[in-house]
Design an enzyme around this catalytic site. Structure first.
Site, PDB file in Angstrom:
ATOM      1  N   ARG A 148       0.796  -1.234   0.000  1.00 24.19           N
ATOM      2  CA  ARG A 148       0.000   0.000   0.000  1.00 24.19           C
ATOM      3  C   ARG A 148       0.822   1.275   0.000  1.00 24.19           C
ATOM      4  O   ARG A 148       0.300   2.336  -0.356  1.00 24.19           O
ATOM      5  CB  ARG A 148      -0.954  -0.005   1.194  1.00 24.19           C
ATOM      6  CG  ARG A 148      -2.081  -1.017   0.987  1.00 24.19           C
ATOM      7  CD  ARG A 148      -2.883  -1.177   2.239  1.00 24.19           C
ATOM      8  NE  ARG A 148      -4.066  -1.998   2.030  1.00 24.19           N
ATOM      9  CZ  ARG A 148      -4.612  -2.741   2.992  1.00 24.19           C
ATOM     10  NH1 ARG A 148      -4.082  -2.768   4.199  1.00 24.19           N
ATOM     11  NH2 ARG A 148      -5.702  -3.449   2.735  1.00 24.19           N
ATOM     12  N   ARG A 185     -15.436   2.622 -10.363  1.00 26.54           N
ATOM     13  CA  ARG A 185     -14.557   1.488 -10.069  1.00 26.54           C
ATOM     14  C   ARG A 185     -13.291   2.094  -9.489  1.00 26.54           C
ATOM     15  O   ARG A 185     -12.741   3.031 -10.072  1.00 26.54           O
ATOM     16  CB  ARG A 185     -14.187   0.741 -11.352  1.00 26.54           C
ATOM     17  CG  ARG A 185     -13.034  -0.273 -11.175  1.00 26.54           C
ATOM     18  CD  ARG A 185     -12.551  -0.808 -12.522  1.00 26.54           C
ATOM     19  NE  ARG A 185     -11.545  -1.855 -12.418  1.00 26.54           N
ATOM     20  CZ  ARG A 185     -10.224  -1.669 -12.468  1.00 26.54           C
ATOM     21  NH1 ARG A 185      -9.720  -0.463 -12.620  1.00 26.54           N
ATOM     22  NH2 ARG A 185      -9.402  -2.686 -12.386  1.00 26.54           N
ATOM     23  N   ASP A 187      -9.666   1.750  -9.129  1.00 21.20           N
ATOM     24  CA  ASP A 187      -8.531   0.991  -9.625  1.00 21.20           C
ATOM     25  C   ASP A 187      -7.497   0.800  -8.522  1.00 21.20           C
ATOM     26  O   ASP A 187      -7.223   1.724  -7.740  1.00 21.20           O
ATOM     27  CB  ASP A 187      -7.899   1.762 -10.797  1.00 21.20           C
ATOM     28  CG  ASP A 187      -6.685   1.056 -11.368  1.00 21.20           C
ATOM     29  OD1 ASP A 187      -6.871  -0.032 -11.950  1.00 21.20           O
ATOM     30  OD2 ASP A 187      -5.549   1.566 -11.213  1.00 21.20           O
ATOM     31  N   GLU A 224     -11.338  -2.568  -6.978  1.00 20.47           N
ATOM     32  CA  GLU A 224     -10.530  -3.629  -7.568  1.00 20.47           C
ATOM     33  C   GLU A 224      -9.535  -4.147  -6.547  1.00 20.47           C
ATOM     34  O   GLU A 224      -8.509  -3.517  -6.290  1.00 20.47           O
ATOM     35  CB  GLU A 224      -9.785  -3.128  -8.811  1.00 20.47           C
ATOM     36  CG  GLU A 224      -9.114  -4.267  -9.561  1.00 20.47           C
ATOM     37  CD  GLU A 224      -7.654  -4.056  -9.906  1.00 20.47           C
ATOM     38  OE1 GLU A 224      -7.075  -4.930 -10.545  1.00 20.47           O
ATOM     39  OE2 GLU A 224      -7.073  -3.019  -9.503  1.00 20.47           O
TER      40      GLU A 224
HETATM   41  C1  AAO Z   1       2.978  -0.452 -17.378  1.00 21.69           C
HETATM   42  C2  AAO Z   1       4.048  -1.448 -17.768  1.00 21.69           C
HETATM   43  C3  AAO Z   1       5.033  -1.631 -16.629  1.00 21.69           C
HETATM   44  C4  AAO Z   1       5.642  -0.289 -16.262  1.00 21.69           C
HETATM   45  C5  AAO Z   1       4.518   0.672 -15.893  1.00 21.69           C
HETATM   46  C6  AAO Z   1       5.006   2.075 -15.569  1.00 21.69           C
HETATM   47  O1  AAO Z   1       3.449  -2.703 -18.109  1.00 21.69           O
HETATM   48  O2  AAO Z   1       6.075  -2.523 -17.054  1.00 21.69           O
HETATM   49  O3  AAO Z   1       6.514  -0.439 -15.160  1.00 21.69           O
HETATM   50  O4  AAO Z   1       3.593   0.757 -16.986  1.00 21.69           O
HETATM   51  O5  AAO Z   1       5.576   2.657 -16.700  1.00 21.69           O
HETATM   52  C7  AAO Z   1      -2.060  -1.553 -16.180  1.00 21.69           C
HETATM   53  C8  AAO Z   1      -1.152  -2.641 -16.734  1.00 21.69           C
HETATM   54  C9  AAO Z   1       0.288  -2.480 -16.292  1.00 21.69           C
HETATM   55  C10 AAO Z   1       0.777  -1.090 -16.648  1.00 21.69           C
HETATM   56  C11 AAO Z   1      -0.119  -0.126 -15.890  1.00 21.69           C
HETATM   57  C12 AAO Z   1       0.276   1.334 -16.108  1.00 21.69           C
HETATM   58  O6  AAO Z   1      -1.652  -3.904 -16.298  1.00 21.69           O
HETATM   59  O7  AAO Z   1       1.076  -3.454 -16.984  1.00 21.69           O
HETATM   60  O8  AAO Z   1       2.147  -0.943 -16.308  1.00 21.69           O
HETATM   61  O9  AAO Z   1      -1.472  -0.267 -16.364  1.00 21.69           O
HETATM   62  O10 AAO Z   1       0.250   1.635 -17.457  1.00 21.69           O
HETATM   63  C13 AAO Z   1      -1.724  -6.047  -9.566  1.00 21.69           C
HETATM   64  C14 AAO Z   1      -2.584  -4.996  -8.873  1.00 21.69           C
HETATM   65  C15 AAO Z   1      -3.857  -4.665  -9.626  1.00 21.69           C
HETATM   66  C16 AAO Z   1      -3.573  -4.371 -11.099  1.00 21.69           C
HETATM   67  C17 AAO Z   1      -2.890  -5.604 -11.654  1.00 21.69           C
HETATM   68  C18 AAO Z   1      -2.574  -5.477 -13.148  1.00 21.69           C
HETATM   69  O11 AAO Z   1      -2.898  -5.446  -7.574  1.00 21.69           O
HETATM   70  O12 AAO Z   1      -4.432  -3.520  -9.026  1.00 21.69           O
HETATM   71  O13 AAO Z   1      -1.634  -5.799 -10.954  1.00 21.69           O
HETATM   72  N1  AAO Z   1      -4.784  -4.006 -11.840  1.00 21.69           N
HETATM   73  C19 AAO Z   1      -5.147  -2.573 -12.080  1.00 21.69           C
HETATM   74  C20 AAO Z   1      -5.678  -2.344 -13.476  1.00 21.69           C
HETATM   75  C21 AAO Z   1      -4.567  -2.481 -14.477  1.00 21.69           C
HETATM   76  C22 AAO Z   1      -3.559  -1.373 -14.263  1.00 21.69           C
HETATM   77  C23 AAO Z   1      -3.360  -1.021 -12.855  1.00 21.69           C
HETATM   78  C24 AAO Z   1      -4.066  -1.607 -11.830  1.00 21.69           C
HETATM   79  C25 AAO Z   1      -2.481   0.128 -12.557  1.00 21.69           C
HETATM   80  O14 AAO Z   1      -6.761  -3.177 -13.714  1.00 21.69           O
HETATM   81  O15 AAO Z   1      -5.036  -2.467 -15.804  1.00 21.69           O
HETATM   82  O16 AAO Z   1      -2.263  -1.789 -14.792  1.00 21.69           O
HETATM   83  O17 AAO Z   1      -3.304   1.289 -12.675  1.00 21.69           O
HETATM   84  C26 AAO Z   1      -0.736 -10.902  -7.782  1.00 21.69           C
HETATM   85  C27 AAO Z   1      -1.381  -9.928  -6.834  1.00 21.69           C
HETATM   86  C28 AAO Z   1      -2.221  -8.905  -7.563  1.00 21.69           C
HETATM   87  C29 AAO Z   1      -1.402  -8.251  -8.654  1.00 21.69           C
HETATM   88  C30 AAO Z   1      -0.911  -9.363  -9.586  1.00 21.69           C
HETATM   89  C31 AAO Z   1      -0.118  -8.812 -10.773  1.00 21.69           C
HETATM   90  O18 AAO Z   1      -1.744 -11.746  -8.367  1.00 21.69           O
HETATM   91  O19 AAO Z   1      -2.218 -10.618  -5.949  1.00 21.69           O
HETATM   92  O20 AAO Z   1      -2.628  -7.920  -6.646  1.00 21.69           O
HETATM   93  O21 AAO Z   1      -2.272  -7.361  -9.397  1.00 21.69           O
HETATM   94  O22 AAO Z   1      -0.066 -10.226  -8.828  1.00 21.69           O
HETATM   95  O23 AAO Z   1       1.051  -8.196 -10.300  1.00 21.69           O
HETATM   96  C32 AAO Z   1      -1.871 -15.798  -9.399  1.00 21.69           C
HETATM   97  C33 AAO Z   1      -2.105 -15.346  -7.983  1.00 21.69           C
HETATM   98  C34 AAO Z   1      -2.535 -13.893  -7.964  1.00 21.69           C
HETATM   99  C35 AAO Z   1      -1.409 -13.133  -8.482  1.00 21.69           C
HETATM  100  C36 AAO Z   1      -1.215 -13.594  -9.890  1.00 21.69           C
HETATM  101  C37 AAO Z   1      -0.105 -12.914 -10.603  1.00 21.69           C
HETATM  102  O24 AAO Z   1      -3.055 -15.763 -10.175  1.00 21.69           O
HETATM  103  O25 AAO Z   1      -3.085 -16.147  -7.432  1.00 21.69           O
HETATM  104  O26 AAO Z   1      -2.854 -13.441  -6.680  1.00 21.69           O
HETATM  105  O27 AAO Z   1      -0.915 -14.981  -9.931  1.00 21.69           O
HETATM  106  O28 AAO Z   1       1.106 -13.208  -9.942  1.00 21.69           O
END
Ligand code: AAO
Length: 478
Positions: A148, A185, A187, A224
């Site tokens: 956080r 929502r 985010d 989310e």
């Molecule tokens: C982009 C680039 C990055 C760069 C960044 C800054 O890709 O390389 O560093 O720009 O320049 C979206 C994209 C990102 C993007 C970002 C900003 O997805 O790739 O980065 O825009 O442009 C976590 C968060 C969750 C998030 C999710 C994607 O907790 O909030 O990652 N979702 C939201 C949006 C999403 C957005 C953002 C947030 C940011 O919906 O579109 O990102 O605004 C675990 C954790 C989760 C974590 C995941 C992924 O999950 O529990 O909390 O989500 O890892 O890191 C199993 C497990 C499961 C685990 C998963 C993956 O399924 O059971 O728990 O494996 O390990």
């Protein structure tokens, strides 16, 4: 706040991922309103950093709170809320305020604002270095402080403990409320302290009565939070603020219809599976992250790319009385980073509508697939009833009723036909199956099902058919 302020008889929302505001306004009038959809989740509306090659995810990197993105400007946004509310369809904005952008040389936004991202200076808000938490990376999901207070994938983490920052965020959200939205929502809510979110939402205005909201109506909030278990942060920490995205639902329904876990077990899908209470859950088969392999759920997630199984999973979600359902509406993609359909200058293309009601120009429009929009109508028709007369074959064929108002059957067996006489609990008569066809003015283009005096009907779903569902309801009676 958990009331979505939907109009009576409407019960499902659609995420029109990356659609332009003018297209959404058209869609509300020509399709979503008439076909009974309750609302639309729109992609983030705040000005974002322009990223090379224009990936979809640039919209999750705000540079200011001006309404200026590839979806349109403030004037277009205001036209959309007006037209959609008039059509009985609510607008929910994907609000990004856990962070601003990551680092980009010479950062310029979609509305022309600039920022020195390396110094965490965003003059168009304005935010300066002091408005952010000290730099550290989110790298330990076992530690709530790390999740956080640090940066999610390098996105500069706003100091939500600051009154100034809270005020800027509340001003932004209140401006959207003034312009007619019904809610948000949140985010990356998992990356914000529930206490901070609570304080920000307490600063929000009531919804704008000029758009038909009742006086004193509070904005709908859904957060989310990815919680598949085994981490420091639990989705339950957020349920007193609003609904929470139930990612266990998304991954479990995918595994079930993929056949990894026979669908007979869906009999108690919901709390019995360790999910949040139904009244606290926002449910979905896929979202914009996990349909492209990020977020949570991995290879169990079903998307438009597995169309037969996908329609069954979405059909089940809409037929089953658990959670508040969100239908995904995508654009076609091969590369996971690929942005929305666009011209050579990076301008998003219009959604065009084909004569058979499907979309062109690169838009998938799952919500316009007959099997999906007819199941939205099914959900509306059976609202307020529970499940009765569950039947299964001990494996991957199931059927159930919804309180005398609807009946649905699924054949998820591979290579095995479903041929059964089942209790439908509907009144005697002939019904139109709304999956294989549509009931238009009393004429049915699909299978016709005859319900006898005992409520029973012969139900057939052959394994080779295009669809593995059959659904009839009070409004499909011929
Ligand atoms: C982009 C680039 C990055 C760069 C960044 C800054 O890709 O390389 O560093 O720009 O320049 C979206 C994209 C990102 C993007 C970002 C900003 O997805 O790739 O980065 O825009 O442009 C976590 C968060 C969750 C998030 C999710 C994607 O907790 O909030 O990652 N979702 C939201 C949006 C999403 C957005 C953002 C947030 C940011 O919906 O579109 O990102 O605004 C675990 C954790 C989760 C974590 C995941 C992924 O999950 O529990 O909390 O989500 O890892 O890191 C199993 C497990 C499961 C685990 C998963 C993956 O399924 O059971 O728990 O494996 O390990």
């Amino acid at each position: 706040q958990k009331d979505p302020h939907t109009l009576p008889g409407r019960s499902a929302v659609v995420h029109l991922f990356e659609w332009k505001f003018d297209d959404i306004a058209e869609e509300c009038e020509r399709f979503l309103g008439p076909f009974g959809f309750a609302g639309v989740q729109v992609s983030p509306v705040s000005e974002n950093v322009i990223v090379e090659n224009r990936p979809w995810y640039e919209r999750y990197q705000p540079i200011s709170y001006k309404i200026a993105t590839r979806s349109g400007d403030e004037a277009a946004f205001a036209r959309m809320t007006q037209r959609c509310n008039n059509a009985g369809v609510r607008i929910y904005v994907d609000a990004v305020f856990n962070h601003m952008s990551g680092d980009h040389p010479n950062a310029v936004g979609t509305g022309g604002s600039t920022a020195n991202t390396y110094n965490k200076e965003y003059p168009a808000v304005p935010y300066g270095n002091n408005d952010f938490n000290p730099t550290c990376a989110v790298n330990n999901y076992q530690d709530a402080n790390n999740v956080r207070n640090c940066e999610l994938v390098g996105l500069h983490d706003l100091k939500l403990s600051s009154d100034y920052v809270r005020g800027k965020i509340a001003d932004f959200l209140n401006h959207l409320i003034h312009l007619g939205v019904a809610g948000f929502r949140l985010d990356a809510a998992k990356h914000m302290w529930p206490g901070d979110i609570q304080i920000i939402t307490s600063k929000l205005s009531d919804l704008n009565i000029t758009y038909g909201f009742r006086s004193g109506a509070r904005p709908f909030i859904y957060q989310e939070v990815i919680d598949l278990g085994g981490e420091a942060i639990s989705a339950k920490e957020y349920v007193n603020i609003g609904l929470v995205t139930e990612f266990k639902y998304s991954s479990s329904i995918g595994s079930a219809f993929r056949g990894d876990n026979p669908i007979k077990y869906l009999k108690n899908f919901g709390e019995g599976w360790g999910f949040l209470n139904g009244g606290d859950s926002l449910v979905f088969v896929d979202n914009h992250d996990n349909q492209r392999g990020s977020g949570a759920g991995g290879s169990s997630i079903l998307t438009y790319k597995q169309s037969k199984l996908y329609k069954m999973a979405v059909g089940f979600m809409l037929a089953w009385p658990y959670g508040f359902p969100r239908v995904m509406s995508s654009f076609f993609f091969d590369d996971k980073d690929q942005g929305p359909p666009a011209d050579g200058n990076g301008n998003t293309l219009n959604v065009v509508i084909n004569p058979d009601m499907t979309c062109g120009n690169g838009w998938v429009c799952e919500h316009r697939w007959r099997q999906i929009y007819n199941m939205v109508a099914f959900r509306n028709a059976v609202e307020g009833t529970s499940v009765n007369d569950w039947w299964d074959n001990g494996n991957k064929q199931i059927a159930f009723c919804r309180g005398g108002k609807g009946f649905v059957a699924f054949n998820d067996e591979f290579g095995i036909d479903m041929k059964q006489t089942l209790q439908t609990c509907l009144s005697p008569g002939t019904y139109c199956d709304v999956i294989s066809g549509t009931n238009k003015g009393g004429s049915c283009s699909g299978k016709q099902i005859t319900v006898g005096g005992d409520g029973k009907a012969y139900i057939e779903i052959l394994s080779k058919e295009d669809d593995g569902i059959l659904a009839i309801h009070v409004n499909s009676k011929l």
